[in-house]
Design an enzyme around this catalytic site. Structure first.
Site, PDB file in Angstrom:
ATOM      1  NE  ARG A   8      -3.515   0.106   2.854  1.00  0.00           N
ATOM      2  CZ  ARG A   8      -4.201   0.322   3.978  1.00  0.00           C
ATOM      3  NH1 ARG A   8      -4.147  -0.555   4.974  1.00  0.00           N
ATOM      4  NH2 ARG A   8      -4.951   1.403   4.119  1.00  0.00           N
ATOM      5  CG  HIS A   9      -1.291   4.643   0.010  1.00  0.00           C
ATOM      6  ND1 HIS A   9      -1.544   5.151   1.260  1.00  0.00           N
ATOM      7  CD2 HIS A   9      -2.416   3.989  -0.391  1.00  0.00           C
ATOM      8  CE1 HIS A   9      -2.779   4.832   1.603  1.00  0.00           C
ATOM      9  NE2 HIS A   9      -3.334   4.135   0.628  1.00  0.00           N
ATOM     10  CG  ASN A  15      -4.441   5.970   5.358  1.00  0.00           C
ATOM     11  OD1 ASN A  15      -3.403   5.814   4.711  1.00  0.00           O
ATOM     12  ND2 ASN A  15      -5.597   5.473   4.948  1.00  0.00           N
ATOM     13  NE  ARG A  60      -4.960   6.635  -0.754  1.00  0.00           N
ATOM     14  CZ  ARG A  60      -6.054   6.977  -1.444  1.00  0.00           C
ATOM     15  NH1 ARG A  60      -6.140   8.152  -2.022  1.00  0.00           N
ATOM     16  NH2 ARG A  60      -7.057   6.129  -1.557  1.00  0.00           N
ATOM     17  CD  GLU A  84      -8.888   1.348  -1.703  1.00  0.00           C
ATOM     18  OE1 GLU A  84      -9.013   0.364  -2.452  1.00  0.00           O
ATOM     19  OE2 GLU A  84      -8.481   1.257  -0.528  1.00  0.00           O
ATOM     20  CG  HIS A 150      -5.117   2.404  -3.294  1.00  0.00           C
ATOM     21  ND1 HIS A 150      -4.963   3.634  -2.705  1.00  0.00           N
ATOM     22  CD2 HIS A 150      -4.753   2.572  -4.603  1.00  0.00           C
ATOM     23  CE1 HIS A 150      -4.558   4.512  -3.612  1.00  0.00           C
ATOM     24  NE2 HIS A 150      -4.418   3.896  -4.774  1.00  0.00           N
TER      25      HIS A 150
HETATM   26  O1  G3H Z   1     -10.664   3.302   1.643  1.00  0.00           O
HETATM   27  C1  G3H Z   1     -11.120   2.163   1.397  1.00  0.00           C
HETATM   28  C2  G3H Z   1     -10.601   0.972   2.065  1.00  0.00           C
HETATM   29  O2  G3H Z   1      -9.321   0.635   1.678  1.00  0.00           O
HETATM   30  C3  G3H Z   1     -11.530  -0.167   1.812  1.00  0.00           C
HETATM   31  O3  G3H Z   1     -11.688  -0.819   3.012  1.00  0.00           O
HETATM   32  O4  G3H Z   1     -13.439  -2.326   2.056  1.00  0.00           O
HETATM   33  O5  G3H Z   1     -12.641  -2.561   4.430  1.00  0.00           O
HETATM   34  O6  G3H Z   1     -14.086  -0.618   3.741  1.00  0.00           O
HETATM   35  P1  G3H Z   1     -13.031  -1.623   3.327  1.00  0.00           P
END
Ligand code: G3H
Length: 197
Positions: A8-9, A15, A60, A84, A150
């Site tokens: 990931r970045h 975050n 990012r 993402e 991501h």
């Molecule tokens: O910003 C989005 C997340 O990386 C996705 O996470 O699918 O657990 O909500 P999630």
């Protein structure tokens, strides 16, 4: 490729505020991780002159890979397929805000996170389809590959590399500040995880 690295970045400003999506820059911690990544490749015994670098269209990942300008073969390749998951109307909100503003959506996603599609956005099933050709392409690459992407996209990537159960995809652990290496052998891919902090 016989060797593919995924990360990931580095930690982003979003975050630190627990906001999803968006297009924010790296936090101070995130920049430190990017420096750590550069050191990892520069100080390795292996040579990475032919490493092909990929990042998403989001700032990012580009900022993270920017720290690796002296590593690998030329400029990073920017690929929208590794952006993402698109959270649609929920983009740039915290999960708490989503629960408050869109309680039905929040419930639906909790019930079936794999198939749930954000209004005006994507589901994990959509994401899996979006990523498949890219993942097949890098598997065929003649050089080692580094992908900076991501959380949700890397869940799909790990499923692809490891052949997990599709239902597990939305829950695969993909922590920040970890580099995952997949090396192909006759038995399939061997996975090594390097944790930065
Ligand atoms: O910003 C989005 C997340 O990386 C996705 O996470 O699918 O657990 O909500 P999630």
């Amino acid at each position: 490729s016989t060797t593919i690295y995924f990360s990931r970045h580095g930690q982003s400003i979003y975050n630190t505020k627990e906001l999803i999506g968006g297009d924010s820059l790296l936090s101070a911690k995130g920049k430190k991780y990017a420096e750590g990544l550069r050191k990892f490749f520069q100080e390795s015994q292996e040579k990475f002159d032919d490493l092909q670098k990929y990042c998403s269209t989001l700032k990012r990942t580009q900022q993270t890979i920017g720290y690796l300008s002296e590593v690998g073969a030329g400029e990073p390749i920017i690929r929208p397929e590794i952006d993402e998951i698109n959270a649609g109307i929920c983009d740039s909100m915290t999960y708490e805000q989503i629960e408050e503003k869109f309680p039905e959506e929040f419930k639906l996603r909790k019930k079936d996170k794999l198939n749930y599609r954000y209004p005006e956005g994507e589901s994990y099933i959509d994401l899996k389809a979006r990523l498949k050709p890219f993942l097949e392409e890098i598997e065929e690459s003649q050089t080692p590959v580094l992908v900076i992407s991501h959380q949700a996209t890397l869940r799909c990537a790990y499923d692809h590399m490891k052949g997990l159960k599709t239902e597990e995809i939305p829950y695969i652990q993909v922590p920040l500040h970890s580099l995952v290496k997949f090396e192909r052998s006759i038995f399939g891919y061997r996975e090594t995880i390097y944790k930065y902090d």
